[in-house]
Each structure stands twice: as structure tokens, then as C-alpha cells.
Scaffold this active site. Structure first.
Site: not given
Lengths: 390, 268
Positions: A372, A107, A85
Site C-alpha cells: 500500500s 485528519e 491514499k
């Protein structure tokens, strides 16, 4: 419909009129600032010196022996913040600063994107407010504390199902009221144009590195690549540099309790419609009301998916498969014990799908899994699900 | 296009028209029918019937809660058209549907507009379909012979305003507050000159909505040239407040209408 805001029929800008000016301003910045030399220099500095790129492509001996093919993990779990991210959060925060914005809103579901945004805001000197459903705040208390420690304000969202979908609704509503100072730092390849394309571009570093690394190590491209798909940013970032190659691409969706029960497998079991500004596959009822998704992994618990994935599904370039909660938890423990790597529950879905696909692989076939994120955030949840059997 | 009920109403107007809004099925189907009767009896010139969507990003808490009440009472697109047919069987009031893109997509764009027209609706506004995405919606509206209502706001660029005024049918819904729907005390600075500007360029009537609930606001918009105003949350909030108190529901709606209706202003 054949414009840059679309992926085939998917994507677009289905937003209230009041947001159009902000999207136009952002698109202009995305087209002019992002490709510029000063931006790219700054971006690669932060990715390299701050976030810790490039991340390793690790050959996994034990898993390879077990599965009977050559297994590599792309180690986004080793990126600062513990997940992919941050690539996108740093990119958009830098862009926001270049646009003269002083405030970031974001968010978050599991809290990983919220943490990444809080980190990017802290290091780049931007105020950060993170919208988070009160259901998720209770489930992910650790990440709420991390965000606050990093100086971000966490805004509880009590509307709708009080999860990620509602947090996005609330962020969109807030953005309209304070457009001039605020950038909405969306966390995945979802939302109205230009977000899906822009977030994909900031994540493509994953696939570019993987391509270079595998060619160095093996002298050939992988036979198959597997990544998990919630909104789909880690998967798209991995897949895009391989789209024109003869490499099989697989997306692992949240199968939850199974496709007959509650799940989050939008591409496997949904149909196209409009949510959060884009035309894309959705979980919805016959009249178009959005259904609540379910997954053991908060990061995959979303009833929509990035519009580019919808196109990749339709044209058959990427194969999407559902992985159940039970299979993901099993692979969470498998990778922890086999390789000493605790994966995020999201990434454990990719591991689980890779284990199923290994049956079709030859001994010298190369299988790459995009890991990830790391699983520290999920340890308490998995422990409580396992009860005394852990 | 033949003259519609909407166009007729604006042509015949002696005061700024009051577009009175309610959510279809809030708090339930039967009550909705009674509320529409009451809105018309107490001075609503045009009815805006909201077809609720689970994820209404343009809406504030009052409208969100109303949508949730309506959906849990079983409202859906089939029943919306039944409700409009029921309304049409007893009233000739101009009526528009306000909804979100996915509701229209899932019925099929052409079919939605055809069904809307057949039931007796005069126009459709889709909150998350800006002019860039409006092509198929506009074509379907034209084929069905009903108005395609578009939005404009203070942040709408010169260039985009031109395509909006060119394509708008019925009236332009001018978003009068930068934010979501909901009652506001003040008028957004800059909005009055925006009303004048859009009015100057538009061939169809201009009607502000969002945040409007007082006669003072309505007077200011009328003075700036608005052809009417849309009142939503002020009415829907009263409905929400009396959802569990049916006896007082319609009197509450009547009270709020009496307080804000523009023709009453002429008597002060």
C-alpha cells in the site's frame, strides 16, 4: 436497518444532529456527481496523468523462490505521494470542488493521508487544513514539513490521546462550524455513511487493476490476496473486485506487542460499538470507553475499523490475522533486502502475514500482496528501533 | 405514557425552565452529588446529568475536559445509575441523562433504558443518535416508560424536522449554535426564528442549548417562545475551575446559577 447506509448491522450515521445536513448533501453528491461522465473523465485524467496509474503488479522472483509460491506485489508504493491514499484524496477533492466547496479539512495519523490531501488541494486549488495529534506531529515531523511545503495548514490536536482518533474527533467538530464552505476529506473507509462506501469506491481501482493484470500475466486469478488493515481502505479497495471469486482474502491487523499486550487489532480482539459515526468493531472497555491502540505503524494505530470489514469478518469472507510489531519490522527488512523495495511499516504487516501463509501454498499457487505504500517515511524510526544492529 | 416529571415541570412553569447540566463524576462521585444539590437549591428546574464518553464529538474543550476528569475519577455506567439513585433518594427534581451511543450500546439498549428508569431518570438524550438511527433507542425508552429526547438544529431539513417532532418525547433539544458545546457571547443569527418554527410545529416543549450563558441570551430565547434553556459549559467550566479548590466549588456553582437563572430575570 436494511438501508444503503449499512453493511449488515454495521455502519450507519451516528453523528450529532448538526452534521446530518452535511451528510445528506454529501450523499446526494456521491450518488449523482461521482457516477457522471464528466466526473469520471476528470477522475481518470488525474489518476492516469497526474498520480501515475496504473501501478505495476510486480512478480517477485526472489521472494517466490524463498517462499515456494508465485508472489506478486501490487505497487501502490509507486503512486505519486508514495501511498494508495492519493486515490481517495483526489476523488474526494474533485467531488468537493464540484460541490462548490473551497476548503478541505482532513485528519492524519502518520501523515500519509494529510500529505495526499495537501497534494490534492494544491493541484485542485482548494485550501487544506489537516488535523494531527501533537503526539503524531512529533513522531512524523517529516510529513508535517511536507504538508506545510505543499501549502496546507497543520492544526495541532491536543485533546484526548493526541493521536489519529482525536484528530478525527477534532475534524468532525470543525466541520460542523463551517459546513457551507468545507468538505471533510476522511482518509479511510471509516466514519458515518456515505464515507465508508465512497472511500471504498475511490480505492477499488487497486483491485480492478490487479484483477486485469493477474489475468494477463497468469491467465488465472490469484489463490490468495493479503492486505494490511488499519481503517482498511487499501484492503477494501483490493478485495472488493474479488469478493465473488474463489480467492482467499486475508487482512493483516496491527498485533502490536501481541494480543495480550497493547495492540491495534480491532477485528481480531475487539467487539462492536459506535465510534466516529459508525457501528463497527472497536477496542473498548466493558463500559464502552474507547481504548488507546498501539502499533509500531502509525497508519494502523487506530481503535476502530471500517464497518464493511466488520461484516466481512462476521460472514467469514475475509480472514483477519494479527501481525506483531516485531514481525512487521522483520518483514520491513526482508522485503528491502530480498527485493530492493522498502515497504511502509503498514504494508510490512501484509508482507509478514503473506510469509506465514506461504507455508500452505503449492509451488504454482499465486499470492498477491497489496504493497500500500513505500517506507521512506519509516526509515528513521526503524533505524532507531534497530539501533546498532541495523 | 403517564405524565412525567418533565411534562409536569413544563406545564407548571411560570418562567422559562433552566436545565442545569453537570458531568456525572466530575470531579468525583461525592462532589457530583453535592453539585446536583446545589444546582437544584439555586434554581435548576431540570438536571441534565452527562454520562461521559471518551470521544465526545459534539463537545467543546470545557465539556471534554470535564468528561476526562470524570472518567479518571472512575465514573462508569454502573456508578451513573448509583448516583441517580442517590439523587432520587433525596430530591424529586426532573432528571435526564445525556450521553453518547456507545455507552448505551455496550450496556445493551433495553437494559440501559430499564436501568435508567429504575434508578429514577426521567429521560435520555443520546448526542450522536439522530432520528434516523433512533428506532431501537426510542422503543427501549417507551418500554421503560421514560422520555426519548431528540435534537433539532437550524440545518435540520423540513422533512427530518417532521419525523423529529413526531417522535420526540419530553422536550426537543434545539442545538442553538453550529458547532460544539461551549460558552458563546452572541446568539447565532437565525436561531431565534428557528426556535419559533420548531415551537410552532412541536407538540413537546422546545429548549435551546449550546453556547448559552447569559441572562440576555435567555431573555431572547424566551421571547422567541423557548420553554427553557440548557446551560452546560458555563456551569461545568466553574466546576473545572474549582476542581482542585473544593471549598469554593459549590459557592462558584451558586454564583453562576444566580447570574443566569431565568426566574431572577423577572425581577429586573
Amino acid at each position: 436497518m436494511n438501508d444503503s447506509s449499512r453493511f449488515g448491522p454495521y455502519g450507519g450515521r451516528f453523528v450529532p444532529e448538526t452534521l446530518m445536513a452535511a451528510l445528506e448533501e454529501l450523499e446526494e453528491a456521491y450518488r449523482t456527481i461521482v457516477p457522471s461522465e464528466p466526473f469520471q473523465r476528470e477522475m481518470s485524467f488525474y489518476l492516469r496523468e497526474y498520480a501515475g496509474r496504473e501501478t505495476p503488479l510486480t512478480f517477485c522472483r526472489n521472494m517466490s523462490d524463498d517462499l515456494g509460491c508465485r508472489v506478486y506485489l501490487k505497487r501502490e508504493d509507486l503512486l505519486h505521494s508514495g501511498a494508495h491514499k492519493l486515490n481517495n484524496a483526489l476523488g474526494q477533492a474533485l467531488l468537493a470542488r464540484s460541490m462548490g466547496k473551497t476548503r478541505i479539512i482532513a485528519e492524519t495519523g502518520a501523515g500519509q493521508h494529510g500529505v495526499a490531501s495537501a497534494i490534492a488541494g494544491a493541484v485542485l486549488g482548494l485550501n487544506v487544513e489537516v488535523f494531527m495529534g501533537t503526539e503524531d506531529m512529533a513522531r512524523q515531523a517529516l510529513n508535517v514539513a511536507r504538508m506545510r511545503m505543499l501549502g496546507a495548514r497543520v492544526v495541532p490536536v491536543k485533546s484526548g490521546s493526541r493521536t489519529l482518533k482525536d484528530a478525527i474527533n477534532e475534524a468532525l467538530r470543525d466541520w460542523v462550524t463551517r459546513l457551507s464552505e468545507t468538505h471533510y476529506l476522511i482518509g479511510s473507509v471509516v466514519g458515518p455513511h456515505p464515507f465508508p462506501a465512497m472511500v471504498r469506491d475511490f480505492q477499488t481501482v487497486i483491485g480492478e487493476e490487479t484483477r486485469r493484470q493477474i489475468l494477463e500475466k497468469e491467465g488465472s486469478l490469484p489463490d490468495a490476496i493479503v492486505a494490511c488493515v488499519g481503517g482498511g481502505s487499501n484492503a477494501l479497495g483490493m478485495f472488493v473486485p474479488f469478493l465473488s471469486d474463489e480467492v482467499l482474502l486475508y487482512g493483516a491487523e496491527a498485533g502490536g506487542e501481541g494480543l495480550e499486550g497493547n495492540h491495534g487489532a480491532t477485528l481480531c480482539a475487539g467487539r462492536p460499538g459506535v465510534l466516529h459515526g459508525a457501528y463497527t468493531y472497536l477496542l473498548q472497555d466493558a463500559f464502552g470507553q474507547i481504548l488507546e491502540s498501539h502499533s509500531v505503524s502509525a497508519g494502523l494505530d487506530y481503535p476502530g475499523v471500517g464497518p464493511e470489514h466488520s461484516l466481512l469478518k462476521d460472514c467469514g469472507r475475509v480472514l483477519y490475522r494479527a501481525v506483531t510489531d516485531a514481525e512487521a519490522i522483520d518483514s520491513f527488512l526482508y522485503l528491502s533486502r530480498k527485493e530492493g523495495i522498502i515497504p511502509a511499516l503498514e504494508s510490512a504487516h501484509a508482507v509478514a502475514l503473506a510469509r506465514k501463509l506461504a507455508v500452505y501454498q503449492q509451488k504454482n499457487d499465486i499470492l498477491v500482496i497489496n504493497l500500500s505504500g513505500r517506507g521512506d517515511k519509516d526509515v528513521a524510526q526503524v533505524a532507531s528501533l534497530m539501533g546498532s544492529s541495523l | 405514557m403517564t405524565a412525567s416529571r418533565i411534562a409536569d415541570a413544563f406545564q407548571a412553569r411560570e418562567h422559562p425552565l433552566l436545565v442545569a447540566c453537570t458531568v456525572a463524576g466530575d470531579p468525583d462521585y461525592e462532589a457530583s452529588l453535592g453539585i446536583v444539590r446545589e444546582l437544584v437549591a439555586s434554581g435548576g428546574d431540570i438536571i441534565e446529568l452527562v454520562m461521559p464518553f471518551s470521544d465526545p464529538v459534539a463537545d467543546g474543550p470545557v465539556m471534554q475536559q470535564a468528561a476526562a476528569r470524570a472518567l479518571s475519577s472512575g465514573m462508569n455506567t454502573d456508578r451513573l445509575f448509583c448516583l441517580i439513585r442517590d439523587i432520587r433518594s433525596e430530591m424529586d427534581v426532573p432528571l435526564i441523562i445525556l450521553t453518547y451511543a456507545n455507552i448505551v450500546f455496550q450496556r445493551g439498549i433495553s437494559r440501559f433504558y430499564r436501568d435508567a428508569a429504575a434508578a429514577g431518570a426521567d429521560g435520555v438524550a443520546v448526542a450522536d443518535v439522530p432520528v434516523e438511527e433512533a428506532g431501537p433507542f426510542r422503543a427501549a425508552a417507551a418500554a421503560a416508560g421514560i422520555d426519548h429526547i431528540l435534537f433539532a438544529s437550524q440545518t435540520t431539513s423540513e422533512e427530518r424536522l417532521s419525523s423529529i417532532t413526531e417522535q420526540a418525547g419530553g422536550f426537543i433539544y434545539l442545538v442553538a449554535a453550529m458547532g460544539v458545546t461551549g460558552v458563546r457571547e452572541e446568539i447565532d443569527p437565525g436561531i431565534l426564528s428557528c426556535v419559533k418554527e420548531v415551537k410552532r410545529r412541536s407538540g413537546v416543549p422546545v429548549v435551546p442549548g449550546f453556547g448559552i450563558s447569559t441572562s440576555g441570551q435567555i431573555r431572547a430565547y424566551a421571547a422567541a417562545g423557548a420553554d427553557g434553556v440548557i446551560v452546560g459549559s458555563a456551569i461545568v467550566g466553574e466546576i473545572g475551575g474549582h476542581a482542585g479548590d473544593r471549598e469554593n466549588l459549590l459557592p462558584a456553582v451558586r454564583r453562576v446559577m444566580n447570574r443566569i437563572r431565568p426566574d431572577a430575570l423577572r425581577e429586573d
